[in-house]
Write an enzyme that holds these catalytic residues in place. Sequence first.
Site, PDB file in Angstrom:
ATOM      1  N   ASP A 146       0.858  -1.184   0.000  1.00 38.67           N
ATOM      2  CA  ASP A 146       0.000   0.000   0.000  1.00 38.67           C
ATOM      3  C   ASP A 146       0.893   1.231   0.000  1.00 38.67           C
ATOM      4  O   ASP A 146       2.122   1.120  -0.066  1.00 38.67           O
ATOM      5  CB  ASP A 146      -0.955   0.002   1.203  1.00 38.67           C
ATOM      6  N   HIS A 178      -2.856   3.120  -4.618  1.00 38.35           N
ATOM      7  CA  HIS A 178      -2.274   2.630  -3.362  1.00 38.35           C
ATOM      8  C   HIS A 178      -0.829   2.159  -3.571  1.00 38.35           C
ATOM      9  O   HIS A 178      -0.435   1.100  -3.079  1.00 38.35           O
ATOM     10  CB  HIS A 178      -3.125   1.501  -2.774  1.00 38.35           C
ATOM     11  N   GLU A 226      -9.747   2.727  -5.395  1.00 35.76           N
ATOM     12  CA  GLU A 226      -9.368   4.086  -4.971  1.00 35.76           C
ATOM     13  C   GLU A 226      -8.147   4.600  -5.756  1.00 35.76           C
ATOM     14  O   GLU A 226      -7.128   4.968  -5.187  1.00 35.76           O
ATOM     15  CB  GLU A 226      -9.085   4.100  -3.464  1.00 35.76           C
ATOM     16  N   ASP A 249     -12.764  -2.820  11.147  1.00 39.25           N
ATOM     17  CA  ASP A 249     -12.136  -1.622  11.706  1.00 39.25           C
ATOM     18  C   ASP A 249     -13.193  -0.617  12.138  1.00 39.25           C
ATOM     19  O   ASP A 249     -12.883   0.329  12.876  1.00 39.25           O
ATOM     20  CB  ASP A 249     -11.167  -0.988  10.703  1.00 39.25           C
TER      21      ASP A 249
END
Length: 541
Positions: free
Chosen positions: A177, A248, A315, A408
């Site tokens: 990432d 990422h 993303e 999370d």
Amino acid sequence: MTELIPAPRSVVAGEGELRLTAHSRLHAGTGTEGVGHWLRTVLRDATGLPLREGREPDDAGGDGVRLRLDAGLGAEEYRLVSDRDGVLIEGGGPAGAFWGAQTLRQLLGPDAYRRAPLVSDRVWAVPHLTIEDGPRFPWRGLMLDVARHFTPKEGVLRYLDLMAAHKLNVFHFHLTDDQGWRIEIERHPRLTEIGSWRARTKTGHRASPLWEEKPHGGYYTQDDIREIVAYAAERHITVVPEIDVPGHSQAAIAAYPELGNTDVIDTTALSVWDTWGINPNVLAPTDNTLRFYEGVLEEVLELFPSEFVHVGGDECPKDQWRRSATAQERIRELGLADEDELQSWFIGHFDTWLTARGRRLIGWDEILEGGLAEGAAVSSWRGYAGGIAAARAGHDVVMCPEQQVYLDHRQAPGPDEPVPIGWVRTLEDVYRFEPVPPELTPEEARHVLGTQANLWTEVMEDQARVDYQAFPRLAAFAEVAWSALPAPAERDFAGFERRMAAHYRRLDALGVAYRPPAGPLPWQRRPGVLGRPIDGPPPNR
């Protein structure tokens, strides 16, 4: 101790119990030798009983344990019979026998999860019963993000054991990432020399003013990876690696600046990212980038035998591509409509590359944008919509919607919840999660391979925080993934809570720092660390 999690398909109680003693033997029939080795090891550690090898099938009878295969069962199905003849575990394949052995461990009580016996004269008893069981889904996954906060190898092995104890069978290993590159690639050493550590780390949500002003990093050598994959295989868990492209990717660009959009920004000035969020620095769509990642994936394929390889695809901001003459020339050269189709081409290249090598590409649901890569499977994370679209188009899907199974996210609305992120997802919310959308026809629903819970570690700085976010909700998720439960509103959550009362004792024996039902303990709180709570019920779409 019949308070089993996940709930089995059928339990028929008998009368009486079987006691394991120093004279008990364990016989592993053909094809179950590995399961027998595992079971003997964990039970010897916990009980102190020798469980000597039964040389013949009948030699383990009476007060012993027998393992064998039954071709009449599915590969992951098992039958466990405890009676006056001993314990017989039959599996359709080695995996089925292994899941049956996990059930036997639960039946022996919480102390069967310890690494040494507590007392020498403990009675180890299994009630007489018959259990017939098998999973609802073939993909019962957990994703662990080791890029944002590194989990040392021993912690990964520990989570594989926790997965196995809950009959989860796919470990999605998020290895790269913006904040770190965690796998050794021999032909590109700077990926770990530079990309595996950052100078400091944001504490809490990206809007937080707090920083941990010390280097953070770590990576797995190729031998570490081989060990992890072998350890998982012994527990009938498949490890699916994730190498993120084209977004990422700042850690990779920091190590090799030529991978970035050099005609738009000075990529030599980039370092491994130290904060969170969606990063604008993405890979350049050049032949050099393709060759670089083909080299990365060649080494990845040598290490991971899994059918699927995850390439991220989520993303990926397109701003740099819009400003890049190189990217725009590639769009014209390929006859593409826009930057979304450029990303689709990028993903499609690796879909073709992996297919030619007998593997399958899987990516987050953004790979649907600009056209779905042929043969690709989808991890549907932005809700159900991506998974529905993919299944209707004939593509396989793993359901992991953020609104339901991103662990999370916070577990309660109270002010003591540490670094509260996202929507409230209680234990009951996770228990009532349904992976198969009702909009799908039976034929379309067959493309739902299963489901997966995701642990993103931006605000989880160590093992204790990961434990807190994962448990007890991962136990509820495991039951959703394994058991044939009724519709969400009809599920017996009170019964699940009753079974959890026994299961908490197993988690205690395993040393899991779970969230207690009454709320966080004082040392589990993080007062003053900013999170990003979202109020109201999550959208169910």
